[in-house]
Design a protein around this motif. Structure first.
Motif, short mmCIF file in Angstrom:
data_model
loop_
_atom_site.label_atom_id
_atom_site.label_comp_id
_atom_site.label_asym_id
_atom_site.label_seq_id
_atom_site.Cartn_x
_atom_site.Cartn_y
_atom_site.Cartn_z
N GLU A 60 -46.75 37.83 27.53
CA GLU A 60 -48.09 38.39 27.14
C GLU A 60 -48.76 37.48 26.48
N LEU A 61 -50.12 37.02 27.22
CA LEU A 61 -50.96 35.91 26.48
C LEU A 61 -52.05 36.61 25.84
N ALA A 71 -57.71 37.20 26.48
CA ALA A 71 -57.06 37.35 27.56
C ALA A 71 -56.01 36.30 27.27
N MET A 72 -56.24 35.19 26.78
CA MET A 72 -55.17 34.02 26.47
C MET A 72 -55.71 33.09 25.52
N GLY A 101 -61.56 35.89 30.64
CA GLY A 101 -61.35 36.68 29.57
C GLY A 101 -61.35 35.85 28.14
N ILE A 102 -62.12 34.61 28.18
CA ILE A 102 -61.94 33.78 27.03
C ILE A 102 -63.52 33.28 26.56
N MET A 360 -48.45 28.14 31.09
CA MET A 360 -48.13 28.56 29.82
C MET A 360 -47.16 29.85 30.19
N GLU A 361 -47.54 30.78 31.00
CA GLU A 361 -46.52 31.72 31.46
C GLU A 361 -45.18 31.25 32.05
#
Length: 401
Positions: A60-61, A71-72, A101-102, A360-361
């Motif tokens: 979950e970011l 979102a991250m 989403g940033i 990252m994930e």
């Protein structure tokens, strides 16, 4: 685009497509470029120890930052003249930020104004980076424009009281204002795709490129040899100026360029909501510490009183996790989305940051971290060694050659 697999690939493609002068303006550091090397070397010294058998499925970011849900944990950093990397580059970065989403932090020295960016991308999460001008009345008018454009997060760059010494800019003729020369002309003519798709399109659309936010009476083309005193950057900025801006700014306030616990505490006391622990990407003070070196002490000093954003040197998703593990709430990235813009416009910028998200994930899954919060609990090794690391020669051989 399938051949661009990492930061190095995007950087190499950007190097091919941009004139050397513009590429080096973005890519390189200052003086002997030791700060640039120190940033990379210090990040490389940090390791995170995995926690096994945690059953991580999809990390979950999503991250809360300054009252916003990201979102991250990324923010597209403010960068001057992104509109010279790709036509309408700032608008493309705003669309990339919206799609991912940033936030996108618009620079005072962007080619496209914040009003036009808002018009073209009305649903983007826009922040604004401020360089304070010597004429404070003009600065106040700029902030009124920014607030009228629906921006509620202001980032004041506090680490640039003077222009740093970048000798390669002088040799390339890419100081601002530009200094026309035979070498610069040959450099530009050697990149016809950029000349036609960026410079010529910009010139046909609105004339010679300039800093879009500067008042019309003082807005000079990047080739003009004089900058009016009223819009020179204020070299005598003090905490009293921050206090005055805070009193008139009705949104969130962020101080960028903090590298000591003392300045972090002063930022808190003057009403800042967050700080950016930043060495300006190694582009300003060549003897400055790397942000990762000072971040733990700053995070310990401010506790939960301020949110902390970090930047400088991010080339992998794992770099973001290292900053998070040592106390940052989010990370700004500047060069990578610019290389994406140069490589393939908006799609390139979006793909480059998706790549960072995927890295990252992947790293979080291998670490056994379910969320960004878990990254902050990671067991960090190499921290003390990183505090005193000496840059190893040749970390960026193509830069120092």
């Amino acid at each position: 685009m399938s051949s661009l697999l990492n930061f190095i690939d995007y950087r190499a493609r950007a190097r091919q497509r941009l004139p050397k002068a513009l590429f080096e303006y973005i890519d390189r550091g200052s003086e002997d470029e030791q700060a640039l090397l120190r940033i990379r070397s210090s990040l490389d010294q940090i390791t995170l120890t995995p926690s096994l058998l945690n059953g991580v499925d999809q990390p979950e970011l999503r991250t809360p930052l300054l009252g916003q849900a990201l979102a991250m944990p990324l923010v597209i950093a403010p960068t001057a003249l992104a509109g010279l990397v790709s036509f309408q580059g700032e608008i493309k970065l705003a669309r990339t930020a919206r799609d991912l989403g940033i936030p996108f932090c618009v620079s005072t020295q962007s080619v496209t104004t914040v009003e036009e960016i808002r018009k073209q991308v009305p649903d983007a999460n826009l922040w604004f980076q401020l360089y304070v001008w010597k004429d404070r009345n003009l600065t106040r008018q700029l902030l009124e424009r920014v607030q009228a454009a629906g921006v509620d997060t202001l980032v004041i760059t506090a680490d640039t009281p003077v222009s740093p010494k970048r000798e390669y800019n002088v040799r390339n003729g890419f100081s601002i204002p530009l200094k026309p020369s035979l070498a610069l002309l040959l450099d530009v003519l050697g990149h016809p795709s950029w000349l036609v798709s960026v410079w010529l399109r910009q010139w046909l659309a609105s004339g010679m490129p300039s800093y879009g936010h500067y008042p019309a009476q003082f807005r000079a083309a990047v080739t003009q040899q004089t900058v009016h005193e009223a819009v020179r950057l204020e070299n005598r900025l003090t905490w009293n100026d921050i206090r005055q801006i805070r009193s008139g700014w009705h949104g969130r306030l962020v101080i960028k360029g903090v590298l000591s616990p003392q300045d972090a505490l002063l930022a808190r006391d003057e009403g800042a909501d967050a700080i950016v622990v930043s060495a300006h990407g190694g582009r300003n003070l060549d003897i400055a510490p790397a942000p990762i070196q000072v971040l733990p002490a700053i995070a310990e000093a401010v506790g939960g009183d301020l949110q902390i954003i970090a930047d400088s040197g991010v080339t992998r998703g794992s770099d973001v996790l290292k900053y998070l593990a040592l106390g940052a709430d989010a990370v700004m990235v500047g060069r990578l989305p610019l290389w994406g813009l140069a490589a393939a416009g908006q799609q390139g910028a979006t793909d480059s940051l998706r790549m960072l998200r995927n890295e990252m994930e992947l790293a979080m899954t291998l670490l056994g971290a379910h969320s960004v919060r878990d990254c902050r609990k990671a067991n960090v090794l190499g921290r003390q060694r990183a505090l005193f690391v000496k840059p190893s020669p040749g970390a960026y051989p193509e830069i120092t050659a």
